[in-house]
Design a protein around this motif. Sequence first.
Motif, PDB file in Angstrom:
ATOM      1  N   SER A  33       0.845  -1.309  -0.034  1.00  0.00           N
ATOM      2  CA  SER A  33      -0.139  -0.052  -0.121  1.00  0.00           C
ATOM      3  C   SER A  33       0.942   1.051  -0.010  1.00  0.00           C
ATOM      4  CB  SER A  33      -0.872  -0.004   1.254  1.00  0.00           C
ATOM      5  OG  SER A  33      -0.151  -0.075   2.419  1.00  0.00           O
ATOM      6  N   GLY A  34       0.327   2.593  -0.402  1.00  0.00           N
ATOM      7  CA  GLY A  34       0.791   3.545  -0.370  1.00  0.00           C
ATOM      8  C   GLY A  34      -0.056   4.610  -0.946  1.00  0.00           C
ATOM      9  N   ASP A  35       0.530   5.893  -0.690  1.00  0.00           N
ATOM     10  CA  ASP A  35      -0.220   6.768  -1.033  1.00  0.00           C
ATOM     11  C   ASP A  35      -0.243   7.345  -2.471  1.00  0.00           C
ATOM     12  OD1 ASP A  35      -1.977   9.119  -1.223  1.00  0.00           O
ATOM     13  OD2 ASP A  35      -0.482  10.501  -0.049  1.00  0.00           O
ATOM     14  N   SER A  36      -1.200   6.835  -3.437  1.00  0.00           N
ATOM     15  CA  SER A  36      -1.199   6.780  -4.696  1.00  0.00           C
ATOM     16  C   SER A  36      -2.272   7.944  -5.231  1.00  0.00           C
ATOM     17  CB  SER A  36      -1.341   5.622  -5.476  1.00  0.00           C
ATOM     18  OG  SER A  36      -2.529   5.077  -5.230  1.00  0.00           O
ATOM     19  N   ARG A 103       4.523   4.650  -3.481  1.00  0.00           N
ATOM     20  CA  ARG A 103       4.984   5.692  -2.527  1.00  0.00           C
ATOM     21  C   ARG A 103       6.291   6.649  -3.271  1.00  0.00           C
ATOM     22  NH1 ARG A 103       5.320   1.654   2.965  1.00  0.00           N
ATOM     23  NH2 ARG A 103       3.053   1.667   3.169  1.00  0.00           N
ATOM     24  N   THR A 104       6.290   6.681  -4.417  1.00  0.00           N
ATOM     25  CA  THR A 104       7.375   7.427  -5.050  1.00  0.00           C
ATOM     26  C   THR A 104       7.277   8.807  -5.067  1.00  0.00           C
ATOM     27  OG1 THR A 104       6.224   7.670  -7.152  1.00  0.00           O
ATOM     28  CG2 THR A 104       7.478   5.667  -6.682  1.00  0.00           C
ATOM     29  N   GLY A 106       7.815  12.374  -3.860  1.00  0.00           N
ATOM     30  CA  GLY A 106       8.746  13.109  -2.945  1.00  0.00           C
ATOM     31  C   GLY A 106      10.032  12.241  -2.721  1.00  0.00           C
ATOM     32  N   THR A 107      10.234  11.106  -3.230  1.00  0.00           N
ATOM     33  CA  THR A 107      11.340  10.501  -3.091  1.00  0.00           C
ATOM     34  C   THR A 107      12.659  10.575  -4.021  1.00  0.00           C
ATOM     35  OG1 THR A 107      10.693   8.466  -4.357  1.00  0.00           O
ATOM     36  CG2 THR A 107       9.920   8.620  -1.862  1.00  0.00           C
ATOM     37  N   GLY A 108      12.132  11.200  -5.054  1.00  0.00           N
ATOM     38  CA  GLY A 108      13.324  11.221  -6.309  1.00  0.00           C
ATOM     39  C   GLY A 108      13.446   9.892  -7.072  1.00  0.00           C
ATOM     40  N   LEU A 109      12.817   8.948  -6.400  1.00  0.00           N
ATOM     41  CA  LEU A 109      12.782   7.676  -7.164  1.00  0.00           C
ATOM     42  C   LEU A 109      12.064   7.465  -8.458  1.00  0.00           C
ATOM     43  CD1 LEU A 109      14.141   4.776  -7.027  1.00  0.00           C
ATOM     44  CD2 LEU A 109      11.930   4.126  -5.752  1.00  0.00           C
ATOM     45  N   THR A 110      12.754   6.931  -9.568  1.00  0.00           N
ATOM     46  CA  THR A 110      11.790   6.890 -10.849  1.00  0.00           C
ATOM     47  C   THR A 110      11.937   5.452 -11.134  1.00  0.00           C
ATOM     48  OG1 THR A 110      13.829   7.316 -12.331  1.00  0.00           O
ATOM     49  CG2 THR A 110      12.297   9.274 -11.430  1.00  0.00           C
ATOM     50  N   VAL A 111      11.044   4.815 -11.889  1.00  0.00           N
ATOM     51  CA  VAL A 111      11.286   3.761 -12.495  1.00  0.00           C
ATOM     52  C   VAL A 111      10.828   3.384 -14.069  1.00  0.00           C
ATOM     53  CG1 VAL A 111      10.363   1.008 -12.012  1.00  0.00           C
ATOM     54  CG2 VAL A 111      10.313   2.760 -10.097  1.00  0.00           C
ATOM     55  N   SER A 112      11.867   2.873 -14.686  1.00  0.00           N
ATOM     56  CA  SER A 112      11.386   2.866 -16.372  1.00  0.00           C
ATOM     57  C   SER A 112      11.321   1.163 -16.369  1.00  0.00           C
ATOM     58  CB  SER A 112      12.518   3.344 -17.064  1.00  0.00           C
ATOM     59  OG  SER A 112      13.778   2.784 -16.844  1.00  0.00           O
ATOM     60  N   ASP A 113      10.291   1.035 -17.252  1.00  0.00           N
ATOM     61  CA  ASP A 113      10.093  -0.519 -17.259  1.00  0.00           C
ATOM     62  C   ASP A 113       9.957  -0.800 -18.806  1.00  0.00           C
ATOM     63  OD1 ASP A 113       7.842   0.691 -18.392  1.00  0.00           O
ATOM     64  OD2 ASP A 113       6.295  -0.462 -17.032  1.00  0.00           O
ATOM     65  N   GLY A 114      10.773  -0.325 -19.637  1.00  0.00           N
ATOM     66  CA  GLY A 114      10.860  -0.658 -21.048  1.00  0.00           C
ATOM     67  C   GLY A 114       9.575  -0.354 -21.902  1.00  0.00           C
ATOM     68  N   VAL A 118       7.033   6.622 -17.544  1.00  0.00           N
ATOM     69  CA  VAL A 118       8.232   6.348 -16.539  1.00  0.00           C
ATOM     70  C   VAL A 118       7.334   6.740 -15.196  1.00  0.00           C
ATOM     71  CG1 VAL A 118      10.199   7.622 -15.513  1.00  0.00           C
ATOM     72  CG2 VAL A 118       9.973   6.978 -18.100  1.00  0.00           C
ATOM     73  N   VAL A 119       7.533   5.735 -14.083  1.00  0.00           N
ATOM     74  CA  VAL A 119       7.050   6.291 -12.806  1.00  0.00           C
ATOM     75  C   VAL A 119       7.848   7.262 -12.256  1.00  0.00           C
ATOM     76  CG1 VAL A 119       6.476   5.263 -10.520  1.00  0.00           C
ATOM     77  CG2 VAL A 119       5.932   4.041 -12.551  1.00  0.00           C
ATOM     78  N   MET A 120       7.283   8.448 -11.722  1.00  0.00           N
ATOM     79  CA  MET A 120       8.283   9.717 -11.336  1.00  0.00           C
ATOM     80  C   MET A 120       7.334  10.589 -10.639  1.00  0.00           C
ATOM     81  SD  MET A 120       9.884  12.488 -13.815  1.00  0.00           S
ATOM     82  CE  MET A 120      10.286  11.402 -14.964  1.00  0.00           C
ATOM     83  N   ASP A 121       7.947  10.519  -9.230  1.00  0.00           N
ATOM     84  CA  ASP A 121       7.410  11.666  -8.162  1.00  0.00           C
ATOM     85  C   ASP A 121       5.828  11.726  -7.849  1.00  0.00           C
ATOM     86  OD1 ASP A 121       7.588  13.574  -6.271  1.00  0.00           O
ATOM     87  OD2 ASP A 121       7.506  15.240  -7.812  1.00  0.00           O
ATOM     88  N   GLY A 122       5.268  10.485  -8.005  1.00  0.00           N
ATOM     89  CA  GLY A 122       3.759  10.293  -7.682  1.00  0.00           C
ATOM     90  C   GLY A 122       3.004  10.394  -9.050  1.00  0.00           C
ATOM     91  N   GLN A 123       3.691  10.303 -10.035  1.00  0.00           N
ATOM     92  CA  GLN A 123       3.128  10.348 -11.751  1.00  0.00           C
ATOM     93  C   GLN A 123       3.546   9.235 -12.354  1.00  0.00           C
ATOM     94  OE1 GLN A 123       2.436  14.411 -13.212  1.00  0.00           O
ATOM     95  NE2 GLN A 123       4.188  15.102 -11.962  1.00  0.00           N
ATOM     96  N   VAL A 124       2.777   9.208 -13.458  1.00  0.00           N
ATOM     97  CA  VAL A 124       3.243   8.225 -14.685  1.00  0.00           C
ATOM     98  C   VAL A 124       3.268   8.947 -16.021  1.00  0.00           C
ATOM     99  CG1 VAL A 124       2.635   6.375 -16.208  1.00  0.00           C
ATOM    100  CG2 VAL A 124       1.979   6.186 -13.538  1.00  0.00           C
ATOM    101  N   VAL A 125       4.652   9.562 -15.976  1.00  0.00           N
ATOM    102  CA  VAL A 125       5.096  10.424 -17.209  1.00  0.00           C
ATOM    103  C   VAL A 125       5.148   9.743 -18.674  1.00  0.00           C
ATOM    104  CG1 VAL A 125       6.709  12.264 -17.978  1.00  0.00           C
ATOM    105  CG2 VAL A 125       6.175  11.862 -15.639  1.00  0.00           C
TER     106      VAL A 125
END
Length: 370
Positions: A33-36, A103-104, A106-114, A118-125
């Motif tokens: 869970s997390g604040d989405s 929970r991404t 405010g963390t600065g964490l991004t995720v690229s999945d091909g 791109v998951v970035m700062d509470g958004q999907v860019v």
Amino acid sequence: MSVRARLRRSSAVALVSAITAGSALLLTACDPSGDSTGAQPAGTAPARTTPTAPTAPAGTASGTPTTPTTASAAPSAPASAAASSPARQQPSAAPTRAAAVNRTRGTGLTVSDGTRYVVMDGQVVDFGTVVRDLAWSPDGKRAAFIDGNGNLETSDPDGGHQVLVARAPSGVTWSHPTWQVFVPSENDAAMYLQPKNNLQFTAEDHGTLRLLTVPAEGGAPQQLGLGNFSDDDAKPLPDTGNLWPNGAGRYGSSTYANRNDGQVYLRDDYLRQQGGAVTKGSQPDLSDEGDLVFVRSVDGHDHLFTKTGGYDGPERDLTPQATADCTEPVFSPDGRTVAFRAPDGIYTVPAKGGAPVKISDTVGLPAYRS
């Protein structure tokens, strides 16, 4: 000053080696869970600009992000390189809000999945193009990635102002770019040290892996120099089999792994190109303070290890109770947190040790944007 000298200045960090059996790396028991709330796919990226970039020399080789034999889990599939590749893949929909973000924020964490998202700062860019192996410049203002045609591109954080840095030759696969940035101080300038703004990456040419480098603004990729430390007993470093570079620190240092010997290496590019093997492992990342995190297989699972205090510093297992593979670790900008990929998403764990926490359900490559 060499990496060896600088790394020895880093104080050994006391790491917690025991994580309770009921904590996070029973990965299925991690709190998903997390604040989405409020996380929404961002608007389509502005139109890309693709100035003509020089083509890499035909004989230039490269490397896939295949892990050394010490790691059992392969990272995400590399881009298919080809000047003659079909049009970019265009996935039909962004990842679902709750599953992707968690929970991404405010963390600065991004995720690229091909995909192009791109998951970035509470958004999907939406970058408007396939994004593989996303990496961020030290100031967080530019992204580097491998696009759907296997070429090297950079862009703004929202996917806009895309620049084609270099085209991969037909039959050559490029992957895992990283930034090498050096801004000389007044003292550095007095020593005639020049600024650096380069991209380093791996490439594979018919099974041969090498590290390449190219100016971030575009140019012809060249093989990255890998000089030995100036020790009397130094052996020549392997120039093939190298992959998974990650840069850090103000002097443009980097780390990489070698698929053939299963070693993690450090590379210093301050006064001269120097480097050497550090430890057994794969998929390394280097903090700005000179600490290492890497993957090593333990009892059939890939664990995360840190090495602090330089070449002779202590090593600690950050995931001693892992019941699934932990791969592709990356330090946060302040070096206090390590994010990593698991089979069911992205987790973070304190660099000093502790219980891993699930931060995203998206399975992909984690990276931190400053």
